[in-house]
Design an enzyme around this catalytic site. Structure first.
Site, PDB file in Angstrom:
ATOM      1  N   ALA A 122      -5.113   3.497 -17.951  1.00 34.80           N
ATOM      2  CA  ALA A 122      -5.383   2.393 -17.438  1.00 34.80           C
ATOM      3  C   ALA A 122      -6.384   1.229 -18.247  1.00 34.80           C
ATOM      4  O   ALA A 122      -6.833   0.204 -17.884  1.00 34.80           O
ATOM      5  CB  ALA A 122      -6.252   2.645 -16.172  1.00 34.80           C
ATOM      6  N   ASN A 180     -10.992   8.889 -15.081  1.00 33.34           N
ATOM      7  CA  ASN A 180     -10.347   9.356 -15.918  1.00 33.34           C
ATOM      8  C   ASN A 180     -10.306   8.303 -17.314  1.00 33.34           C
ATOM      9  O   ASN A 180     -10.151   8.731 -18.227  1.00 33.34           O
ATOM     10  CB  ASN A 180      -8.795   8.910 -15.347  1.00 33.34           C
ATOM     11  CG  ASN A 180      -8.406  10.250 -14.677  1.00 33.34           C
ATOM     12  OD1 ASN A 180      -9.278  11.183 -14.473  1.00 33.34           O
ATOM     13  ND2 ASN A 180      -7.045   9.923 -14.187  1.00 33.34           N
ATOM     14  N   HIS A 210     -11.894  -2.781 -15.639  1.00 32.85           N
ATOM     15  CA  HIS A 210     -12.694  -2.029 -16.686  1.00 32.85           C
ATOM     16  C   HIS A 210     -13.042  -2.778 -17.672  1.00 32.85           C
ATOM     17  O   HIS A 210     -12.283  -3.631 -18.244  1.00 32.85           O
ATOM     18  CB  HIS A 210     -11.706  -0.870 -16.961  1.00 32.85           C
ATOM     19  CG  HIS A 210     -11.186  -0.030 -16.139  1.00 32.85           C
ATOM     20  ND1 HIS A 210     -11.895   1.089 -15.487  1.00 32.85           N
ATOM     21  CD2 HIS A 210      -9.936   0.061 -15.423  1.00 32.85           C
ATOM     22  CE1 HIS A 210     -11.078   1.525 -14.569  1.00 32.85           C
ATOM     23  NE2 HIS A 210     -10.000   1.204 -14.618  1.00 32.85           N
TER      24      HIS A 210
END
Length: 258
Positions: A122, A180, A210
């Site tokens: 991601a 993760n 993020h």
């Protein structure tokens, strides 16, 4: 390259759709390992694959690499055996918070001359981080992850709240389903003991965001990624799914960037 997949969920279906339905020139999913053959029988006709319920026969099938697309428990129970026979790609990287498991997998892969690949998932920027860390020149890696409040069980939250601020190792322990990115970032850079993490529950966002900050002898860099979910599975990042396809494609090329 012929591919075997462990699992038949959302990511596996994206892979089969993009590779087999779209007739990818150099990739083909041939084998899929499942627990319930009857439940997934339709996949054989839909994608031209063969289902297996036995790990030994699955690994003996005509495949070059195994992609784990199941869960962390499957990584722990099956990946040691997989790496004795095939190269592998792990998607459920949350299992790698277990340092003993990482050491075991690395030892097996080395002994049997196989590779296990970790797609970037991601986030991005891992090439820069790895390049800087290869000479020990990283000074700081910080991850700030902002998630919808409901995803962190804060359904009634009216304004954003910092639910964690500390090191990645502790964040992974407290929020194993949500970290993760921190694991991948730690493994690429300074380790989960030194990677800084802030986790924010925000009722005003509808996707995972993020923000990565990196400092070192090279200078300073920032990355921000806003992830759309997979249409068929809102719990799975769209970018995480396509990062698997991108990694497989790059492995099969005669030239590579980075």
């Amino acid at each position: 390259m012929d591919i075997g997949i462990i699992g038949a969920g959302a990511i596996a279906n994206v892979m089969m759709e993009r590779i087999n339905h779209d007739r990818h020139e150099n990739l083909k999913v041939k084998s899929v390992f499942v627990r319930n053959e009857e439940k997934y029988q339709h996949l054989e006709d839909e994608f031209g694959i063969t289902l297996y319920t036995g790990l030994e026969t699955f690994l003996s099938s005509d495949i070059d690499i195994v992609v784990e697309a199941a869960n962390g428990e499957v990584v722990k129970s099956h990946m040691p055996e997989v790496l004795k026979h095939k190269d592998a790609m792990l998607i459920s990287v949350g299992a790698l918070a277990d340092g003993a498991l990482v050491a075991e997998l690395m030892q097996i892969a080395k002994h049997h001359d196989h590779i296990f690949h970790l797609p970037s998932g991601a986030i991005g920027g891992l090439d820069l981080i790895q390049n800087a860390q290869s000479h020990g020149e990283l000074k700081r890696v910080r991850l700030t992850t902002r998630k919808p409040a409901a995803a962190l069980s804060y359904e009634d939250l009216q304004s954003e709240r910092v639910v964690f601020d500390g090191r990645a190792k502790e964040a992974i322990t407290l929020y194993p389903q949500n970290m993760n990115v921190a694991i991948i970032l730690g493994m690429a850079g300074m380790g989960i003991e030194e990677t800084e993490v802030t986790l924010i529950a925000d009722p005003n966002v509808d996707r995972n965001i993020h923000h990565i900050e990196v400092e070192g002898a090279f200078g300073r860099a920032e990355f921000k990624v806003e992830n759309q979910p997979l249409p068929d599975n809102p719990k799975t990042s769209y970018l995480a799914a396509i990062s698997i396809l991108g990694t497989l494609e790059r492995m099969n090329r005669h030239f590579r960037i980075g």
